[in-house]
Design a protein around this motif. Structure first.
Motif: not given
Ligand SMILES: O=C(O)[C@H]1O[C@H](OP(=O)(O)OP(=O)(O)OC[C@H]2O[C@@H](n3ccc(=O)[nH]c3=O)[C@H](O)[C@@H]2O)[C@H](O)[C@@H](O)[C@@H]1O
Ligand SMILES: NC(=O)C1=CN([C@@H]2O[C@H](COP(=O)(O)OP(=O)(O)OC[C@H]3O[C@@H](n4cnc5c(N)ncnc54)[C@H](O)[C@@H]3O)[C@@H](O)[C@H]2O)C=CC1
Length: 480
Positions: A447, A158-159, A161, A220, A216, A265, A334-335, A272
């Motif tokens: 953003r 669940f981490l 990035e 997501n 899982k 955003s 992507f972030k 994922c």
């Molecule tokens: O299965 C996975 O790969 C992971 O997918 C996400 O993690 P991740 O994709 O690394 O990053 P997030 O922080 O979830 O951001 C995903 C996207 O959503 C966007 N986002 C996030 C949060 C938000 O409030 N608004 C928003 O547009 C971010 O900018 C980014 O583009 C999940 O948060 C993790 O728990 C999971 O393990």
């Protein structure tokens, strides 16, 4: 000494194994991969992925009880517990193309384990896989097992990035699914003991295999659904004069809803969310549940809508064409806090602007020119295959240049698009940027990181996702 081997030295395999090695000095952890350059990078000072805090953890454990190697078969043969953390991209061809998970890499890892194992093993699904994958893996492993016993566990990761090390150090939960047989329970207990070195017992959840696999995908899907929900609201905010940040704050104050993951955003990205929801949709369809499939499909549709809505805003604000105009793109990952560009919304936005013949100058503190050019040239879903399976040198897109400085990117530009929320973009000298740009000078903040009022005082025309519109934008044709 317990020996762990992890197949797949990527964004998940590398950091998770480094944390296990850090917290369990008496366990020997080997991370193996078919990609020699990736393993060489893990063994060097320049790790293959950028992740805050990762360098320190790797430095402390590497060559003590943490090893990176291309000798896959040797480490698999020696291990008691084998994690499999290989790519599970979306299928691009054949049955289920564009939706189903491609389990090629998983299957080949399982076959190799079956071939080289000489003792009983616990095999752990770390990759995100369709529910019921463990059943197929079991069949592959036991088909020719010569009496060797395999126990399959699901232990999804669940981490996120950018915060991987903090997430691994103090996870909200660790989920372990296994067979409900005495052998299955013993295997669950063995993996639980690994995590119990640092994760409190009440945070280690054990379930049956299918619940763990499905949880899982569900997690997501729920996370992505929150983003699509607030992004859908952002469009309505722009149409009505409401402010999406105020709406998100007010909504999130309800403890049943909560405040996290409500940042509007330009759209969610990452390797994922889209892949796992598409996979979920496919599983629903295969199980005769089209209504459920359509419900989740909508999360992706809103995400695509949000990206194209952004592009349309840019183009319509700039007199309905960006042809021949220079657009600076700040942020391509992507972030923030990652160099990962898989499924970044920046790809779709840049392609949209290129489609209208813009010339684009991109700056991202962590993404190389080569990566950006590959991303813009690559076909959908190709990005999630191991690097050696991707096109070697795709043709560079001529209208795209990449700089190592935000000011350089913005020099002479007609508009600036902020596509990643890097902290440094909040601190830029926007007077300097304004002075160097063509006029009228536009900023499109995908953003919500800049202070729009301050920028308007400087002279910019500003668009911020889901915020009351600048008079200039109000007068422009409605955006689809
Ligand atoms: O299965 C996975 O790969 C992971 O997918 C996400 O993690 P991740 O994709 O690394 O990053 P997030 O922080 O979830 O951001 C995903 C996207 O959503 C966007 N986002 C996030 C949060 C938000 O409030 N608004 C928003 O547009 C971010 O900018 C980014 O583009 C999940 O948060 C993790 O728990 C999971 O393990
Ligand atoms: N990136 C993330 O934040 C998260 C990813 N996941 C899941 O974890 C899995 C892996 O994702 P990432 O680490 O991001 O992918 P990645 O692409 O960074 O790493 C996968 C690695 O597996 C290697 N590999 C593929 N087949 C192999 C084989 N047969 N033998 C040896 N090595 C092999 C590849 O060379 C690659 O280095 C995916 O299922 C993903 O959905 C889950 C949670 C978070």
């Amino acid at each position: 000494m317990v020996k762990i081997c992890c197949i797949g030295a990527g964004y998940v395999g590398g950091p998770t194994m480094a944390m296990i090695a850090l917290k369990c000095p008496k366990i020997e952890v080997a991370v193996v991969d078919i990609s020699a350059p990736r393993i060489a990078a893990w063994n060097s000072d320049q790790l293959p992925i950028f992740e805050p805090g990762l360098d320190e953890v790797v430095k402390e454990c590497r060559d003590r009880n943490l090893f990176f190697s291309t000798n896959v078969e040797k480490h698999v043969a020696e291990a008691d517990i084998i994690f499999v953390s290989v790519n599970t991209p979306t299928k691009t061809r054949g049955l289920g193309a564009g939706k189903a998970a491609d389990l090629t890499y998983w299957e080949s890892a399982a076959r190799m384990i079956a071939d080289v194992a000489k003792s009983d093993k616990i095999v752990v699904e770390k990759s995100t896989v369709p529910v019921k994958t463990a059943e197929a893996i079991e069949k592959i492993l036991t088909h020719n097992s010569n009496g060797i016993k395999f126990q399959i566990l699901s232990n999804p990761e669940f981490l996120a990035e950018g915060t991987a090390i903090d997430d691994l150090r103090a996870p909200d939960r660790v989920l372990i699914g296994g067979r409900e047989t005495p052998e299955g329970k013993k295997a669950v207990q063995a993996l639980k003991e690994v995590y119990a070195h640092w994760v409190p017992e009440d945070r280690i959840i054990t379930t049956n295999l299918w619940s763990a696999e499905l949880s899982k995908l569900a997690a997501n899907a729920f996370l992505a659904q929150r983003i699509s929900s607030i992004n859908a609201m952002s469009a309505l905010c722009e149409a009505t004069g409401a402010n999406v940040s105020e709406v998100a704050y007010a909504v999130g104050k309800d403890s049943r809803i909560g405040s996290k993951f409500l940042n509007a955003s330009v759209g969610f990205g990452g390797s994922c969310f889209q892949k796992d929801i598409l996979n979920l949709v496919y599983i629903c369809e295969c199980n005769g549940l089209p209504e459920v499939a359509n419900y989740w499909k909508q999360v992706i549709k809103i995400n695509d809508y949000q990206k194209s809505r952004f592009v349309n805003r840019v183009v319509s604000s700039m007199f309905n064409t960006v042809s021949g105009k220079k657009i600076a793109v700040l942020g391509f990952a992507f972030k923030k806090d990652t160099g990962d560009t898989r499924e970044t919304p920046a790809i779709d936005v840049c392609k949209g602007l290129l489609g209208d013949k813009a010339s684009i100058s991109i700056y991202d503190p962590q993404v190389t020119e080569d990566q950006i050019q590959r991303d813009l040239a690559m076909n959908k879903f190709d990005w999630d295959h191991p690097i050696h399976m991707q096109p070697v040198s795709p043709t560079a897109v001529k209208q795209v240049s990449v700089t190592w400085d935000a000011y350089e990117a913005a020099k002479g530009a007609h508009g600036v698009c902020i596509l990643t929320e890097w902290d440094e973009f909040k601190k830029l000298d926007y007077e300097r940027i304004y002075d160097s740009m063509q006029k009228p000078a536009f900023i499109f903040d995908g953003r919500n990181v800049v202070d729009a009022e301050k920028l308007r005082e400087i002279g910019f025309i500003v668009y911020s996702i889901g915020k009351p519109l600048d008079q200039w934008l109000k007068d422009m044709p409605a955006v689809c």
